[in-house]
Scaffold this motif. Structure first.
Motif, PDB file in Angstrom:
ATOM      1  N   SER A  14      60.983 116.540  97.828  1.00 46.82           N
ATOM      2  CA  SER A  14      60.259 116.028  96.667  1.00 46.82           C
ATOM      3  C   SER A  14      61.237 115.424  95.672  1.00 46.82           C
ATOM      4  O   SER A  14      62.435 115.741  95.684  1.00 46.82           O
ATOM      5  CB  SER A  14      59.436 117.143  95.998  1.00 46.82           C
ATOM      6  N   LEU A  15      60.719 114.548  94.850  1.00 48.06           N
ATOM      7  CA  LEU A  15      61.558 113.868  93.864  1.00 48.06           C
ATOM      8  C   LEU A  15      60.661 113.267  92.796  1.00 48.06           C
ATOM      9  O   LEU A  15      59.521 112.906  93.075  1.00 48.06           O
ATOM     10  CB  LEU A  15      62.366 112.752  94.546  1.00 48.06           C
ATOM     11  N   GLU A  16      61.182 113.157  91.577  1.00 46.63           N
ATOM     12  CA  GLU A  16      60.455 112.457  90.524  1.00 46.63           C
ATOM     13  C   GLU A  16      60.689 110.965  90.689  1.00 46.63           C
ATOM     14  O   GLU A  16      61.820 110.524  90.846  1.00 46.63           O
ATOM     15  CB  GLU A  16      60.925 112.924  89.145  1.00 46.63           C
ATOM     16  N   MET A  17      59.588 110.215  90.697  1.00 42.03           N
ATOM     17  CA  MET A  17      59.685 108.769  90.922  1.00 42.03           C
ATOM     18  C   MET A  17      58.833 108.026  89.910  1.00 42.03           C
ATOM     19  O   MET A  17      57.801 108.518  89.450  1.00 42.03           O
ATOM     20  CB  MET A  17      59.192 108.425  92.341  1.00 42.03           C
ATOM     21  N   LYS A  18      59.259 106.807  89.611  1.00 46.55           N
ATOM     22  CA  LYS A  18      58.453 105.928  88.783  1.00 46.55           C
ATOM     23  C   LYS A  18      57.290 105.401  89.611  1.00 46.55           C
ATOM     24  O   LYS A  18      57.412 105.264  90.834  1.00 46.55           O
ATOM     25  CB  LYS A  18      59.278 104.745  88.305  1.00 46.55           C
ATOM     26  N   TYR A  41      55.073 103.254 100.487  1.00 44.88           N
ATOM     27  CA  TYR A  41      54.525 104.373  99.712  1.00 44.88           C
ATOM     28  C   TYR A  41      54.260 103.892  98.294  1.00 44.88           C
ATOM     29  O   TYR A  41      55.079 103.170  97.714  1.00 44.88           O
ATOM     30  CB  TYR A  41      55.503 105.539  99.684  1.00 44.88           C
ATOM     31  N   GLU A  45      50.726 107.286  88.532  1.00 46.68           N
ATOM     32  CA  GLU A  45      51.162 107.855  87.250  1.00 46.68           C
ATOM     33  C   GLU A  45      51.165 109.371  87.265  1.00 46.68           C
ATOM     34  O   GLU A  45      51.792 110.003  86.430  1.00 46.68           O
ATOM     35  CB  GLU A  45      50.255 107.339  86.121  1.00 46.68           C
ATOM     36  N   ALA A  47      51.398 113.096  89.741  1.00 42.05           N
ATOM     37  CA  ALA A  47      52.100 113.600  90.918  1.00 42.05           C
ATOM     38  C   ALA A  47      51.325 113.276  92.198  1.00 42.05           C
ATOM     39  O   ALA A  47      50.097 113.345  92.228  1.00 42.05           O
ATOM     40  CB  ALA A  47      52.296 115.102  90.802  1.00 42.05           C
ATOM     41  N   GLY A  48      52.048 112.916  93.225  1.00 41.77           N
ATOM     42  CA  GLY A  48      51.407 112.568  94.485  1.00 41.77           C
ATOM     43  C   GLY A  48      52.188 113.101  95.666  1.00 41.77           C
ATOM     44  O   GLY A  48      53.218 113.765  95.502  1.00 41.77           O
ATOM     45  N   SER A  49      51.694 112.803  96.864  1.00 37.93           N
ATOM     46  CA  SER A  49      52.398 113.247  98.058  1.00 37.93           C
ATOM     47  C   SER A  49      52.201 112.236  99.179  1.00 37.93           C
ATOM     48  O   SER A  49      51.254 111.455  99.165  1.00 37.93           O
ATOM     49  CB  SER A  49      51.905 114.629  98.503  1.00 37.93           C
TER      50      SER A  49
ATOM     51  N   GLU B  89      59.561 103.729  82.529  1.00 42.54           N
ATOM     52  CA  GLU B  89      58.339 104.398  82.970  1.00 42.54           C
ATOM     53  C   GLU B  89      58.639 105.874  83.184  1.00 42.54           C
ATOM     54  O   GLU B  89      59.654 106.207  83.794  1.00 42.54           O
ATOM     55  CB  GLU B  89      57.870 103.791  84.287  1.00 42.54           C
ATOM     56  N   PRO B  90      57.801 106.747  82.664  1.00 45.86           N
ATOM     57  CA  PRO B  90      58.020 108.153  82.953  1.00 45.86           C
ATOM     58  C   PRO B  90      57.912 108.422  84.454  1.00 45.86           C
ATOM     59  O   PRO B  90      57.149 107.755  85.162  1.00 45.86           O
ATOM     60  CB  PRO B  90      56.902 108.868  82.187  1.00 45.86           C
ATOM     61  N   GLU B  91      58.696 109.352  84.955  1.00 42.66           N
ATOM     62  CA  GLU B  91      58.694 109.651  86.379  1.00 42.66           C
ATOM     63  C   GLU B  91      57.848 110.883  86.658  1.00 42.66           C
ATOM     64  O   GLU B  91      57.815 111.802  85.846  1.00 42.66           O
ATOM     65  CB  GLU B  91      60.121 109.882  86.866  1.00 42.66           C
ATOM     66  N   VAL B  92      57.156 110.869  87.778  1.00 42.34           N
ATOM     67  CA  VAL B  92      56.336 112.024  88.157  1.00 42.34           C
ATOM     68  C   VAL B  92      56.799 112.524  89.514  1.00 42.34           C
ATOM     69  O   VAL B  92      57.364 111.781  90.307  1.00 42.34           O
ATOM     70  CB  VAL B  92      54.836 111.675  88.205  1.00 42.34           C
ATOM     71  N   GLU B  93      56.528 113.788  89.767  1.00 45.20           N
ATOM     72  CA  GLU B  93      56.986 114.432  90.999  1.00 45.20           C
ATOM     73  C   GLU B  93      56.186 113.933  92.202  1.00 45.20           C
ATOM     74  O   GLU B  93      54.960 113.962  92.186  1.00 45.20           O
ATOM     75  CB  GLU B  93      56.833 115.951  90.857  1.00 45.20           C
ATOM     76  N   GLU B  94      56.898 113.470  93.205  1.00 51.39           N
ATOM     77  CA  GLU B  94      56.275 113.059  94.452  1.00 51.39           C
ATOM     78  C   GLU B  94      56.767 113.992  95.558  1.00 51.39           C
ATOM     79  O   GLU B  94      57.952 114.319  95.620  1.00 51.39           O
ATOM     80  CB  GLU B  94      56.648 111.619  94.796  1.00 51.39           C
TER      81      GLU B  94
END
Lengths: 182, 117
Positions: A14-18, A41, A45, A47-49, B89-94
């Motif tokens: 997992s990772l935080e992504m824009k 992918y 805005e 969290a996703g997977s 852009e704020p980052e969110v957990e994927e």
């Protein structure tokens, strides 16, 4: 433009992504990078997977016979399935053991540097052999690999049936029935 | 002469740390702003101030302002920091899963690379 690398361990990362749409590629020892699916992918805005699959090109042949080595009498039927290291979780569908004792698993991962560990569990065997009850561990370091698995031949069992009141008196004409494995 | 400094800080609802130092770096004031507009105030005899407003989650850049008060500054001095503009852009957990296509077991070790289009 944002680029990210995500380390996958035991199938998960997992990772935080824009938010945005990304082209995805993979580097995985033992696998063909071009087989990654899907290759895009989209991060939103929130969290996703994403679930990806990748495929390998190795071939493993498990040979079941009564010596566990080259040249023994083969098992002529049965089945075997890929599992985790405990043998409790099965992966994919079971493969049949053919008349020559062979069960062929295609598209298995292999790596010369760090051999890929794979595990299998024999589910059934023929009437003339005993099943291999432990988890079969295979180390895949080359594209094509053959491993032998011992299925010992069933052994002759002898029985006597005598009269309970007259010691040594054999019973004439009887059938003893043995039901199922315990 | 002591001057009252009134900081009016808009922070888009995000908590922000407010620090004020003099020209030699000595901390004169430390506070926390929260809410769309938060008013913080303190008094000082210093004439040169460095005001920093830093959002806690670093989603926005730190606002820095250098203030030099004139000797005849009025007793109350107002400083207004407008709402933060996003720096990025704020980052969110994927979360990602990678499994073997043929057998479905999780791949031991891999690196997934993402390149923005």
């Amino acid at each position: 433009m944002a680029n990210y690398n995500v380390t996958i361990t035991n199938g998960f990362g997992s990772l935080e992504m824009k938010k945005g749409t990304y082209d995805v590629s993979v580097t995985a020892a033992g696998y063909e990078a071009t087989t990654l699916t899907p290759t895009t992918y989209t991060a939103g805005e929130s969290a996703g997977s994403g679930s990806f699959t990748v495929s390998a090109s190795g071939t493993l042949t498990l040979v079941f016979n009564d010596t566990g080595a080259e040249g023994g009498n083969p098992v002529t039927s049965g089945s075997v399935v890929m599992t985790d290291s405990t043998g409790n979780t099965e992966y994919g569908t079971a493969v049949n053991i053919g008349a020559t004792g062979e069960a062929v698993f295609s598209n298995v991962p292999f790596d010369a540097g760090t051999p890929y560990a794979l595990y299998f569990k024999q589910k059934t065997t023929d009437d003339a052999h005993n099943i291999f009850e432990d988890v079969i561990q295979v180390s895949m370091s080359e594209e094509s690999h053959t491993q032998y698995v011992l299925n010992s031949p069933i052994a002759l069992q002898s029985f006597t049936l005598t009269d309970a009141n007259y010691t040594g008196l054999p019973v004439n004409g009887a059938t003893i029935t043995f039901n199922g494995e315990q | 002469m002591r001057v009252r400094i009134v900081l009016r800080i808009g922070s888009l609802g995000l908590p922000a740390i407010v620090t004020v130092r003099n020209g030699r770096g000595r901390l004169l004031f430390y506070g926390r702003a929260r809410g769309r507009l938060n008013v913080l105030q303190f008094c000082t005899r210093e004439r040169f101030l460095v005001v920093a407003v830093k959002p806690i989650n670093s989603a926005y850049p730190t606002s820095l302002r250098f203030i030099k008060l004139s000797p005849c500054a009025c007793q109350t001095h107002y400083l207004t920091f407008p709402y933060f503009e996003p720096a990025c852009e704020p980052e969110v957990e994927e979360t990602f899963y990678l499994s073997d296509e043929r057998y479905g077991f999780p791949v031991d070790s891999a690196l997934l690379s993402f390149t923005e289009r």
